[in-house]
Design a protein around this motif. Structure first.
Motif, PDB file in Angstrom:
ATOM      1  N   LEU A  51      -7.733 -15.250   4.795  1.00  0.00           N
ATOM      2  CA  LEU A  51      -7.714 -14.201   5.811  1.00  0.00           C
ATOM      3  C   LEU A  51      -6.971 -13.009   5.242  1.00  0.00           C
ATOM      4  O   LEU A  51      -5.894 -13.151   4.671  1.00  0.00           O
ATOM      5  CB  LEU A  51      -7.007 -14.690   7.077  1.00  0.00           C
ATOM      6  CG  LEU A  51      -6.787 -13.667   8.197  1.00  0.00           C
ATOM      7  CD1 LEU A  51      -8.121 -13.203   8.777  1.00  0.00           C
ATOM      8  CD2 LEU A  51      -5.904 -14.252   9.280  1.00  0.00           C
ATOM      9  N   LEU A  52      -7.545 -11.818   5.397  1.00  0.00           N
ATOM     10  CA  LEU A  52      -6.917 -10.596   4.922  1.00  0.00           C
ATOM     11  C   LEU A  52      -6.265  -9.886   6.109  1.00  0.00           C
ATOM     12  O   LEU A  52      -6.908  -9.630   7.124  1.00  0.00           O
ATOM     13  CB  LEU A  52      -7.965  -9.685   4.276  1.00  0.00           C
ATOM     14  CG  LEU A  52      -7.455  -8.511   3.486  1.00  0.00           C
ATOM     15  CD1 LEU A  52      -6.573  -8.973   2.332  1.00  0.00           C
ATOM     16  CD2 LEU A  52      -8.611  -7.691   2.956  1.00  0.00           C
ATOM     17  N   LEU A  53      -4.947  -9.613   5.984  1.00  0.00           N
ATOM     18  CA  LEU A  53      -4.179  -8.970   7.046  1.00  0.00           C
ATOM     19  C   LEU A  53      -3.622  -7.648   6.550  1.00  0.00           C
ATOM     20  O   LEU A  53      -3.204  -7.545   5.398  1.00  0.00           O
ATOM     21  CB  LEU A  53      -3.000  -9.849   7.479  1.00  0.00           C
ATOM     22  CG  LEU A  53      -3.292 -11.212   8.059  1.00  0.00           C
ATOM     23  CD1 LEU A  53      -2.010 -11.997   8.198  1.00  0.00           C
ATOM     24  CD2 LEU A  53      -3.960 -11.062   9.394  1.00  0.00           C
ATOM     25  N   LEU A  54      -3.583  -6.657   7.427  1.00  0.00           N
ATOM     26  CA  LEU A  54      -2.898  -5.398   7.167  1.00  0.00           C
ATOM     27  C   LEU A  54      -1.650  -5.399   8.040  1.00  0.00           C
ATOM     28  O   LEU A  54      -1.731  -5.454   9.265  1.00  0.00           O
ATOM     29  CB  LEU A  54      -3.784  -4.203   7.519  1.00  0.00           C
ATOM     30  CG  LEU A  54      -3.168  -2.822   7.353  1.00  0.00           C
ATOM     31  CD1 LEU A  54      -2.851  -2.552   5.885  1.00  0.00           C
ATOM     32  CD2 LEU A  54      -4.097  -1.746   7.885  1.00  0.00           C
ATOM     33  N   LEU A  82       0.827  -1.209   0.000  1.00  0.00           N
ATOM     34  CA  LEU A  82       0.000   0.000   0.000  1.00  0.00           C
ATOM     35  C   LEU A  82       0.860   1.257   0.000  1.00  0.00           C
ATOM     36  O   LEU A  82       0.534   2.241  -0.656  1.00  0.00           O
ATOM     37  CB  LEU A  82      -0.931   0.006   1.217  1.00  0.00           C
ATOM     38  CG  LEU A  82      -1.918  -1.157   1.280  1.00  0.00           C
ATOM     39  CD1 LEU A  82      -2.704  -1.099   2.563  1.00  0.00           C
ATOM     40  CD2 LEU A  82      -2.833  -1.137   0.074  1.00  0.00           C
ATOM     41  N   ASP A  83       1.921   1.230   0.788  1.00  0.00           N
ATOM     42  CA  ASP A  83       2.897   2.318   0.842  1.00  0.00           C
ATOM     43  C   ASP A  83       4.211   1.689   1.321  1.00  0.00           C
ATOM     44  O   ASP A  83       4.286   0.474   1.473  1.00  0.00           O
ATOM     45  CB  ASP A  83       2.405   3.469   1.734  1.00  0.00           C
ATOM     46  CG  ASP A  83       2.071   3.062   3.159  1.00  0.00           C
ATOM     47  OD1 ASP A  83       2.743   2.162   3.691  1.00  0.00           O
ATOM     48  OD2 ASP A  83       1.158   3.656   3.753  1.00  0.00           O
ATOM     49  N   PRO A  84       5.272   2.488   1.548  1.00  0.00           N
ATOM     50  CA  PRO A  84       6.548   1.869   1.935  1.00  0.00           C
ATOM     51  C   PRO A  84       6.498   1.017   3.208  1.00  0.00           C
ATOM     52  O   PRO A  84       7.310   0.113   3.371  1.00  0.00           O
ATOM     53  CB  PRO A  84       7.482   3.062   2.120  1.00  0.00           C
ATOM     54  CG  PRO A  84       6.928   4.109   1.232  1.00  0.00           C
ATOM     55  CD  PRO A  84       5.429   3.914   1.266  1.00  0.00           C
ATOM     56  N   LYS A  85       5.545   1.275   4.101  1.00  0.00           N
ATOM     57  CA  LYS A  85       5.485   0.512   5.356  1.00  0.00           C
ATOM     58  C   LYS A  85       4.401  -0.549   5.377  1.00  0.00           C
ATOM     59  O   LYS A  85       4.587  -1.617   5.948  1.00  0.00           O
ATOM     60  CB  LYS A  85       5.236   1.461   6.534  1.00  0.00           C
ATOM     61  CG  LYS A  85       6.443   2.227   6.974  1.00  0.00           C
ATOM     62  CD  LYS A  85       6.138   2.941   8.261  1.00  0.00           C
ATOM     63  CE  LYS A  85       7.381   3.604   8.798  1.00  0.00           C
ATOM     64  NZ  LYS A  85       7.139   4.223  10.083  1.00  0.00           N
ATOM     65  N   ARG A  86       3.247  -0.260   4.800  1.00  0.00           N
ATOM     66  CA  ARG A  86       2.083  -1.137   4.981  1.00  0.00           C
ATOM     67  C   ARG A  86       1.818  -2.010   3.763  1.00  0.00           C
ATOM     68  O   ARG A  86       2.090  -1.621   2.632  1.00  0.00           O
ATOM     69  CB  ARG A  86       0.838  -0.295   5.281  1.00  0.00           C
ATOM     70  CG  ARG A  86       0.969   0.485   6.569  1.00  0.00           C
ATOM     71  CD  ARG A  86      -0.243   1.308   6.854  1.00  0.00           C
ATOM     72  NE  ARG A  86      -0.517   2.193   5.715  1.00  0.00           N
ATOM     73  CZ  ARG A  86      -1.722   2.631   5.389  1.00  0.00           C
ATOM     74  NH1 ARG A  86      -2.757   2.273   6.105  1.00  0.00           N
ATOM     75  NH2 ARG A  86      -1.898   3.428   4.363  1.00  0.00           N
ATOM     76  N   ARG A  87       1.257  -3.197   4.058  1.00  0.00           N
ATOM     77  CA  ARG A  87       0.891  -4.147   3.013  1.00  0.00           C
ATOM     78  C   ARG A  87      -0.396  -4.863   3.370  1.00  0.00           C
ATOM     79  O   ARG A  87      -0.667  -5.106   4.539  1.00  0.00           O
ATOM     80  CB  ARG A  87       1.952  -5.237   2.872  1.00  0.00           C
ATOM     81  CG  ARG A  87       3.229  -4.819   2.339  1.00  0.00           C
ATOM     82  CD  ARG A  87       4.093  -6.020   2.235  1.00  0.00           C
ATOM     83  NE  ARG A  87       5.295  -5.724   2.992  1.00  0.00           N
ATOM     84  CZ  ARG A  87       6.298  -6.525   3.145  1.00  0.00           C
ATOM     85  NH1 ARG A  87       6.244  -7.724   2.650  1.00  0.00           N
ATOM     86  NH2 ARG A  87       7.352  -6.167   3.805  1.00  0.00           N
ATOM     87  N   LEU A  88      -1.147  -5.226   2.360  1.00  0.00           N
ATOM     88  CA  LEU A  88      -2.264  -6.137   2.537  1.00  0.00           C
ATOM     89  C   LEU A  88      -1.763  -7.524   2.159  1.00  0.00           C
ATOM     90  O   LEU A  88      -1.150  -7.705   1.106  1.00  0.00           O
ATOM     91  CB  LEU A  88      -3.434  -5.769   1.620  1.00  0.00           C
ATOM     92  CG  LEU A  88      -4.342  -4.655   2.088  1.00  0.00           C
ATOM     93  CD1 LEU A  88      -5.378  -4.359   1.018  1.00  0.00           C
ATOM     94  CD2 LEU A  88      -5.032  -5.012   3.391  1.00  0.00           C
ATOM     95  N   VAL A  89      -2.015  -8.486   3.029  1.00  0.00           N
ATOM     96  CA  VAL A  89      -1.546  -9.855   2.805  1.00  0.00           C
ATOM     97  C   VAL A  89      -2.750 -10.783   2.849  1.00  0.00           C
ATOM     98  O   VAL A  89      -3.520 -10.762   3.806  1.00  0.00           O
ATOM     99  CB  VAL A  89      -0.510 -10.276   3.877  1.00  0.00           C
ATOM    100  CG1 VAL A  89      -0.012 -11.681   3.620  1.00  0.00           C
ATOM    101  CG2 VAL A  89       0.640  -9.291   3.924  1.00  0.00           C
TER     102      VAL A  89
END
Length: 94
Positions: free
Chosen positions: A69-72, A53-60
């Protein structure tokens, strides 16, 4: 200066023994390592897809026992966003 053939043979035998011991130790470590998959065992957990999503966050998207299961991840902490419905096929518009 000449090399004694028996000394060379002893050195080669010792080197072979060390290589065999190292190989046996690696096989033993793999057998008892945490998370090591046993032969023929079905894997229960897999990472299906990752979306930055950005340099730090991801959707997995993680699959566990046939459910998704969707994780942030990243940021202040990891947040489970929820289990996806079992009947939702990939590519379906919701």
């Amino acid at each position: 200066m000449t090399l004694d053939p028996s000394l060379v043979l002893k050195a080669l035998v010792a080197l072979g023994a060390v290589v065999l011991l190292a190989f046996a130790a690696l096989r033993a470590l793999r057998a008892v390592a945490p998370g090591a998959a046993k032969p023929g065992a079905r894997r229960r957990l897999s990472v299906h897809e990752v979306l930055p999503l950005d340099p730090k966050r991801r959707l997995v998207l993680v699959r566990c026992d046939g459910r998704d299961l969707l994780l942030l991840t990243g940021g202040a902490g990891d947040v489970p966003l929820g289990w996806l419905p079992a009947d939702a096929a990939p590519g379906d518009a919701a």
